[in-house]
Scaffold this active site. Structure first.
Site, PDB file in Angstrom:
ATOM      1  N   GLU A   1      10.639  -4.109   3.332  1.00 53.03           N
ATOM      2  CA  GLU A   1      10.221  -5.232   4.170  1.00 53.03           C
ATOM      3  C   GLU A   1      11.184  -6.414   4.168  1.00 53.03           C
ATOM      4  O   GLU A   1      10.751  -7.554   4.043  1.00 53.03           O
ATOM      5  CB  GLU A   1       8.832  -5.678   3.707  1.00 53.03           C
ATOM      6  CG  GLU A   1       8.765  -6.319   2.302  1.00 53.03           C
ATOM      7  CD  GLU A   1       8.542  -5.339   1.159  1.00 53.03           C
ATOM      8  OE1 GLU A   1       8.907  -4.163   1.311  1.00 53.03           O
ATOM      9  OE2 GLU A   1       8.015  -5.769   0.117  1.00 53.03           O
TER      10      GLU A   1
ATOM     11  N   GLU B   1       1.527  -5.138  -2.489  1.00 51.96           N
ATOM     12  CA  GLU B   1       1.329  -3.829  -1.860  1.00 51.96           C
ATOM     13  C   GLU B   1      -0.128  -3.507  -1.497  1.00 51.96           C
ATOM     14  O   GLU B   1      -0.378  -2.880  -0.475  1.00 51.96           O
ATOM     15  CB  GLU B   1       1.933  -2.721  -2.728  1.00 51.96           C
ATOM     16  CG  GLU B   1       3.441  -2.844  -2.933  1.00 51.96           C
ATOM     17  CD  GLU B   1       4.271  -2.767  -1.644  1.00 51.96           C
ATOM     18  OE1 GLU B   1       3.730  -2.329  -0.611  1.00 51.96           O
ATOM     19  OE2 GLU B   1       5.457  -3.152  -1.682  1.00 51.96           O
TER      20      GLU B   1
ATOM     21  N   HIS C   1       3.077  -1.094   8.013  1.00 55.30           N
ATOM     22  CA  HIS C   1       3.101  -1.514   6.616  1.00 55.30           C
ATOM     23  C   HIS C   1       4.182  -2.576   6.393  1.00 55.30           C
ATOM     24  O   HIS C   1       3.902  -3.665   5.894  1.00 55.30           O
ATOM     25  CB  HIS C   1       3.337  -0.301   5.717  1.00 55.30           C
ATOM     26  CG  HIS C   1       3.413  -0.619   4.263  1.00 55.30           C
ATOM     27  ND1 HIS C   1       2.338  -0.516   3.420  1.00 55.30           N
ATOM     28  CD2 HIS C   1       4.441  -1.065   3.497  1.00 55.30           C
ATOM     29  CE1 HIS C   1       2.694  -0.875   2.203  1.00 55.30           C
ATOM     30  NE2 HIS C   1       3.982  -1.216   2.220  1.00 55.30           N
ATOM     31  N   GLU C   2       5.397  -2.263   6.782  1.00 58.17           N
ATOM     32  CA  GLU C   2       6.494  -3.209   6.519  1.00 58.17           C
ATOM     33  C   GLU C   2       6.293  -4.515   7.287  1.00 58.17           C
ATOM     34  O   GLU C   2       6.567  -5.589   6.769  1.00 58.17           O
ATOM     35  CB  GLU C   2       7.853  -2.577   6.838  1.00 58.17           C
ATOM     36  CG  GLU C   2       8.140  -1.251   6.121  1.00 58.17           C
ATOM     37  CD  GLU C   2       7.860  -1.234   4.629  1.00 58.17           C
ATOM     38  OE1 GLU C   2       7.897  -2.309   3.995  1.00 58.17           O
ATOM     39  OE2 GLU C   2       7.573  -0.155   4.075  1.00 58.17           O
TER      40      GLU C   2
ATOM     41  N   TYR D   1      -0.934   0.155  -4.458  1.00 51.12           N
ATOM     42  CA  TYR D   1      -1.114   0.339  -3.011  1.00 51.12           C
ATOM     43  C   TYR D   1      -2.553   0.697  -2.673  1.00 51.12           C
ATOM     44  O   TYR D   1      -3.229  -0.012  -1.954  1.00 51.12           O
ATOM     45  CB  TYR D   1      -0.214   1.480  -2.513  1.00 51.12           C
ATOM     46  CG  TYR D   1       1.265   1.178  -2.526  1.00 51.12           C
ATOM     47  CD1 TYR D   1       1.995   1.227  -3.699  1.00 51.12           C
ATOM     48  CD2 TYR D   1       1.939   0.859  -1.355  1.00 51.12           C
ATOM     49  CE1 TYR D   1       3.360   0.978  -3.706  1.00 51.12           C
ATOM     50  CE2 TYR D   1       3.303   0.604  -1.351  1.00 51.12           C
ATOM     51  CZ  TYR D   1       4.010   0.665  -2.529  1.00 51.12           C
ATOM     52  OH  TYR D   1       5.351   0.413  -2.530  1.00 51.12           O
TER      53      TYR D   1
ATOM     54  N   HIS E   1       3.979  -6.860   5.532  1.00 46.69           N
ATOM     55  CA  HIS E   1       4.579  -7.617   4.430  1.00 46.69           C
ATOM     56  C   HIS E   1       5.069  -8.999   4.880  1.00 46.69           C
ATOM     57  O   HIS E   1       5.287  -9.873   4.048  1.00 46.69           O
ATOM     58  CB  HIS E   1       5.759  -6.850   3.834  1.00 46.69           C
ATOM     59  CG  HIS E   1       5.393  -5.855   2.770  1.00 46.69           C
ATOM     60  ND1 HIS E   1       4.676  -6.209   1.640  1.00 46.69           N
ATOM     61  CD2 HIS E   1       5.679  -4.544   2.639  1.00 46.69           C
ATOM     62  CE1 HIS E   1       4.536  -5.127   0.872  1.00 46.69           C
ATOM     63  NE2 HIS E   1       5.130  -4.102   1.457  1.00 46.69           N
TER      64      HIS E   1
ATOM     65  N   ASP F   1      10.497  -0.026 -12.330  1.00 48.62           N
ATOM     66  CA  ASP F   1      10.441   1.104 -11.419  1.00 48.62           C
ATOM     67  C   ASP F   1       9.467   2.185 -11.902  1.00 48.62           C
ATOM     68  O   ASP F   1       8.914   2.930 -11.116  1.00 48.62           O
ATOM     69  CB  ASP F   1      11.850   1.699 -11.263  1.00 48.62           C
ATOM     70  CG  ASP F   1      11.950   2.524  -9.993  1.00 48.62           C
ATOM     71  OD1 ASP F   1      11.466   2.048  -8.950  1.00 48.62           O
ATOM     72  OD2 ASP F   1      12.480   3.647 -10.054  1.00 48.62           O
TER      73      ASP F   1
HETATM   74  N1  BES Z   1       8.231  -2.749  -0.806  1.00 47.20           N
HETATM   75  C1  BES Z   1       8.050  -1.362  -0.708  1.00 47.20           C
HETATM   76  C2  BES Z   1       9.202  -0.560  -1.239  1.00 47.20           C
HETATM   77  C3  BES Z   1       9.502  -0.773  -2.707  1.00 47.20           C
HETATM   78  C4  BES Z   1       8.499  -0.875  -3.638  1.00 47.20           C
HETATM   79  C5  BES Z   1      10.804  -0.850  -3.129  1.00 47.20           C
HETATM   80  C6  BES Z   1       8.811  -1.069  -4.986  1.00 47.20           C
HETATM   81  C7  BES Z   1      11.108  -1.041  -4.456  1.00 47.20           C
HETATM   82  C8  BES Z   1      10.101  -1.165  -5.390  1.00 47.20           C
HETATM   83  C9  BES Z   1       7.760  -0.938   0.723  1.00 47.20           C
HETATM   84  O1  BES Z   1       7.020  -1.860   1.431  1.00 47.20           O
HETATM   85  C10 BES Z   1       6.935   0.312   0.663  1.00 47.20           C
HETATM   86  O2  BES Z   1       5.883   0.254   0.115  1.00 47.20           O
HETATM   87  N2  BES Z   1       7.418   1.409   1.230  1.00 47.20           N
HETATM   88  C11 BES Z   1       6.702   2.672   1.221  1.00 47.20           C
HETATM   89  C12 BES Z   1       6.091   2.960   2.560  1.00 47.20           C
HETATM   90  C13 BES Z   1       4.709   2.474   2.728  1.00 47.20           C
HETATM   91  C14 BES Z   1       4.172   2.903   4.083  1.00 47.20           C
HETATM   92  C15 BES Z   1       3.751   2.866   1.655  1.00 47.20           C
HETATM   93  C16 BES Z   1       7.688   3.784   0.941  1.00 47.20           C
HETATM   94  O3  BES Z   1       8.879   3.551   1.025  1.00 47.20           O
HETATM   95  O4  BES Z   1       7.241   4.885   0.679  1.00 47.20           O
HETATM   96 ZN    ZN Z   2       5.059  -2.103   0.772  1.00 46.47          ZN
END
Ligand code: BES
Ligand code: ZN
Length: 646
Positions: A306, A353, A330-331, A418, A334, A410
Site C-alpha cells: 500500500e 491489516e 485491500h491496498e 488480517y 490502507h 516477518d
Molecule cells: N501491507 C501488506 C503487505 C506486507 C505485510 C508487507 C507485512 C510486509 C509485511 C499488504 O497490504 C498486504 O496485506 N498484502 C497482501 C494482500 C492482501 C489482499 C491480503 C499480500 O500481499 O498477500
Molecule cells: Zn494489507
C-alpha cells in the site's frame, strides 16, 4: 525459558519517564507544525515503544526528508544524500538512525554542512546497525551521505531478462516492515512520520515513480523530482525504476506497467474510481490526491503493498476477468487504515491489516454485492482456521495484540492480524449496528488522521465513544478475548456462503465418482473454483486428476489463484503430467503466498523434494530475498546450498 533483558527494561523505563516529562511539560513541541494538512494533525503516540528502531523520537526526531540519489544498475547501488529536518526536543547531543546494509560516507549538520562525528554501532539481523550522529542542541538539519550495498534487503535489482519486455533492467523497493533502513538511513518506525521530497537520477531510458507525486511520462534527462506532502512512516517510502508507462483509469487514478501489460492492467483495474468513491462515501475523503497502481514484474513477493498514492502490485492479480481485484480494494483501503491511522508498533499490526481487510470487504460488498463478499469472507475464515490449527489454539501469536519481543517481525506477522482482526470488527459492527459503526469509523479516521494508533489507544477510544459504559454491550463484544486471548472466541460470527454450499455438493458428487462434466462448474467464478479445489480429497487417482485437468484445463489456467490451488493436488498426487507447468509457474512467479505452500508440499516426499530443489535452483535468482528467506527455510538451506551453484 524466557529471561527478561534487564538492559532493555531499564532503558525502556528511563525512556517512559523521559517521555512522561516531555509530554507533560513540552506538549507544544511534540505537535510538529509544518503547514501541510497532516503535519498539523501529527502528534507522537507516546504510549507505544517500538522495539525495532534505534531512534529515540522523544529526544530528537526527523520531520522531513529530502532525498537526493542516483541509481546505478551496473554496481547495484543507490548513492547520494539524505537531508533531514529534525526536531531536537530534548536538546540532546546525539541523534539515532536505523541503517542496514548501508555504507555511510560522511555526515554533516546545519545548512552550512559542517562535518560531524558519526558511528555505526552494533548489528542485529533484523534491526541492522545503529547510526549515532553528534548534533548540537540547536541542530535542525542533518545530511547523511551514503550508498547501499548490492544485497540491501529492500531492493530487488532485476536484469532485463527478469522483466516482461526483457529490454531494460528494473528496480523496486519493499520497505515494510523494517527494510526502509536498507536503502535510506532513517528513523524506521511506524510511529515516526515525516514528509519527503526526492530528486532521483537514473539512466535516461528509464522512468521513476515513488510513493509521492509522480510523473506520467519519461523525462528527457533521467532526472525526476518527487514530493510527498503528507507525513508518512518510513515503511511507506517506495521507489520503482524501469521501462514502464502510464495509462489513466479515471480523473484521479491510473496504472503504470511495462508496455505489453499496461492495457490489460488498465482494463483489469478499471474500477479504481468506483472503489475510491465507495470508501469515501463510507469513511470520509481520500487524503492523498491521486491513487495509482504499478504492476511490477512477477518476482514481487507480495500481492500488493500500500505505498501511499501508488500501490505496488503483483501481475498475478491480472486474471483477465477482474476476479482478483479484492487485492486492489485491500491496498486502497490502507489509504485510510494503515497509511492515515497507522499501527503504533509492529505488535499492533492488526490495527493496519485487520481494519483493512474489514474495509476491503465493505468495498467488495458495495461493488459486487453481499453474496460475492460472503465467499471472500469464508475463504478468509478458512485460511484463518488453518493458520490457528497450524500455530496451535493456545499460541500467543494468535492474539491480535502481539508480543514480538526480539523476534524477526516477518515471522509473526500472519493471517491472524488480517482475518481475526477483521472478524473482531465484524463482531463490533453486528453488536452496535452498521450505521453506528460506520459513523464511528468515519470519525476515527478523521480524528486520528496522520497519527499512529496503538491497540490500547483504539480500545480506549472505542470504549469511550462507542461502548460508553454499556455493560451488556461490552460483554457481547468481549474485547479482551479477541484482543488478548488466543484462537477464536465463542462469539465468533458464523461465516456462511450459499454459493459455496452448492460447490460443496459438487465436491460430494465428484468424490462419489460422478463425471466432472455434470458438476455445473461452467457457471463458477474464481472463488467457487477455489472452494472446490480446496475441498477435494487429499488422495486422487491419476485417472481422476486427468479427467479434471482435461475437462477444465486446470494445468493451463491463466488464473494464478486457481492454478496454485490446483498445483497442490498435482504435487500431492504426483500428477507428473503437470510438472512442467508447475516448474514454469515457480520459476516465473515470486509471490511468497504461492511459493511457500507449493514448496512445502514438494518437501513432503523425498522424490518431490528433489523436484522442488531442482526447480528452486532455476528459480531462486528470480525471487526477492523476502521470498528466498522463507523458501530457504522450507527446503533446508544448510542442506541444499551446495546444490544451488554450479
Ligand atoms: N501491507 C501488506 C503487505 C506486507 C505485510 C508487507 C507485512 C510486509 C509485511 C499488504 O497490504 C498486504 O496485506 N498484502 C497482501 C494482500 C492482501 C489482499 C491480503 C499480500 O500481499 O498477500
Ligand atoms: Zn494489507
Amino acid at each position: 525459558m524466557c529471561i527478561p533483558n534487564l538492559a532493555r527494561i531499564s532503558h525502556s523505563l528511563i525512556y517512559i519517564l523521559l517521555l512522561g516529562i516531555l509530554v507533560s511539560c513540552n506538549q507544544e513541541d511534540d505537535q510538529r507544525k509544518v503547514g501541510s494538512e497532516g503535519m498539523e494533525n501529527a502528534e507522537y503516540n507516546m504510549d507505544a515503544i517500538d522495539q525495532y528502531t534505534y531512534a529515540r523520537p522523544g529526544e530528537a526526531v526527523v520531520t522531513h526528508l529530502d532525498l537526493d540519489i542516483k541509481v546505478n544498475f551496473a554496481n547495484k547501488k543507490i548513492s547520494g544524500k539524505a537531508t533531514y529536518q529534525i526536531t531536537n526536543h530534548a536538546e540532546v547531543n546525539k541523534i539515532f538512525f536505523d541503517t542496514k546494509q548501508i555504507d555511510i560516507e560522511s555526515v554533516t549538520i546545519g545548512e552550512e554542512g559542517k562535518e560531524t562525528e558519526f558511528a555505526l554501532v552494533g548489528y542485529k539481523d533484523f534491526m541492522g546497525r545503529k547510526l549515532e550522529i553528534a548534533i548540537d542542541p540547536e541542530t535542525e538539519v542533518v545530511n547523511i551521505y551514503y550508498s547501499t550495498r548490492p544485497e540491501a534487503i529492500a531492493l530487488q535489482w532485476l536484469s532485463p531478462q527478469q522483466t516482461v519486455e526483457k529490454g531494460q533492467p528494473f528496480l523496486y523497493t519493499q520497505s515494510e516492515p523494517t527494510y526502509a533502513r536498507s536503502w535510506i538511513p532513517t528513523q524506521d518506525s511506524p510511529g515516526i512520520r515525516f514528509t519527503y521530497s526526492a530528486r532521483v537520477e537514473v539512466p535516461k531510458e528509464l522512468m521513476v515513480v515513488m510513493s509521492a507525486s509522480n510523473p506520467q511520462e519519461k523525462s528527457a534527462n533521467g532526472i525526476y523530482n518527487f514530493e510527498m506532502k503528507q507525513p508518512i512512516p518510513g515503511y511507506l517510502i517506495a521507489l520503482a525504476v524501469g521501462d514502464f508507462r502510464f495509462k489513466a483509469t479515471g480523473p484521479r487514478s491510473g496504472v503504470y506497467a511495462e508496455a505489453s501489460v499496461v492495457d490489460a492492467a488498465a482494463q483489469e483495474f478499471g474500477e479504481l474510481e468506483e472503489m475510491m468513491d465507495a470508501v469515501e462515501k463510507l469513511y470520509g475523503p481520500y487524503r492523498w490526491e491521486r491513487y495509482d497502481l504499478i504492476v511490477l514484474p512477477p518476482s514481487f513477493p507480495f500481492g500488493g503493498m500500500e505505498n501511499p498514492r501508488l500501490t505496488f502490485a503483483t501481475p498475478t492479480i491480472i486474471a483477465g476477468d477482474r476476479s482478483l481485484v479484492s487485492v486492489v480494494a485491500h491496498e486502497l483501503s490502507h489509504s485510510w487504515s494503515g497509511n492515515l491511522v497507522t499501527s503504533a508498533t509492529w505488535n499492533d499490526f492488526w490495527i493496519n491489516e485487520g481494519f483493512t481487510v474489514y474495509l476491503e470487504r465493505r468495498i467488495m460488498e458495495e461493488l459486487y454485492g453481499a453474496s460475492y463478499t460472503r465467499m471472500l469472507r469464508l475463504i478468509g475464515y478458512q485460511d484463518l482456521e488453518s493458520t490457528i490449527e497450524l500455530m496451535g489454539e493456545t499460541n500467543a501469536d494468535t492474539h491480535l495484540k502481539l508480543q514480538l519481543d526480539g523476534r524477526d517481525p516477518d515471522e509473526a506477522l500472519t493471517d491472524i492480524a488480517y482475518e481475526k482482526g477483521a472478524l473482531f470488527l465484524q463482531v463490533v459492527e453486528e453488536a452496535v449496528g452498521r450505521e453506528r459503526w460506520d459513523d464511528y469509523l468515519k470519525n476515527y479516521f478523521d480524528k486520528f488522521a496522520f497519527q499512529s494508533m496503538s491497540t490500547e489507544k483504539f480500545l480506549d477510544h472505542m470504549r469511550e465513544t462507542l461502548i460508553k459504559g454499556d455493560a451488556a454491550l461490552a460483554k457481547q463484544i468481549n474485547i479482551d478475548a479477541w484482543v488478548y486471548g488466543p484462537g477464536l472466541p465463542d462469539n465468533c460470527p458464523v461465516v456462511k456462503s450459499e454459493r459455496f454450499e452448492v460447490v460443496d455438493e459438487a465436491v460430494v458428487k465428484w468424490t462419489s465418482g460422478e463425471n466432472a462434466e455434470t458438476l455445473g462448474a461452467g457457471e463458477w467464478t474464481t472463488h467457487e473454483w477455489l472452494h472446490f479445489l480446496r475441498h477435494l480429497p487429499n488422495e486422487i487417482s491419476v485417472e481422476r486428476m486427468t479427467e479434471l485437468d482435461q475437462s477444465f484445463k486446470l494445468s493451463n489456467s491463466q488464473n494464478s489463484e486457481i492454478i496454485a490451488a490446483w498445483f497442490i493436488h498435482v504435487i500431492k498426487n504426483n500428477y507428473e503430467v503437470a510438472y512442467d507447468e508447475l516448474e514454469e509457474f515457480l520459476v516465473k512467479v515470486g509471490r511468497r503466498k504461492f511459493l511457500a505452500p507449493l514448496y512445502k508440499e514438494l518437501a513432503k516426499t523425498e522424490a518431490n523434494k528433489k523436484v522442488g530443489i531442482a526447480i528452486y535452483k532455476k528459480a531462486r535468482l528470480n525471487y526477492h530475498q523476502i521470498s528466498t528467506v522463507t523458501i530457504d527455510g522450507i527446503l533446508g538451506w544448510e542442506d541444499i546450498r551446495y546444490l544451488m551453484h554450479d
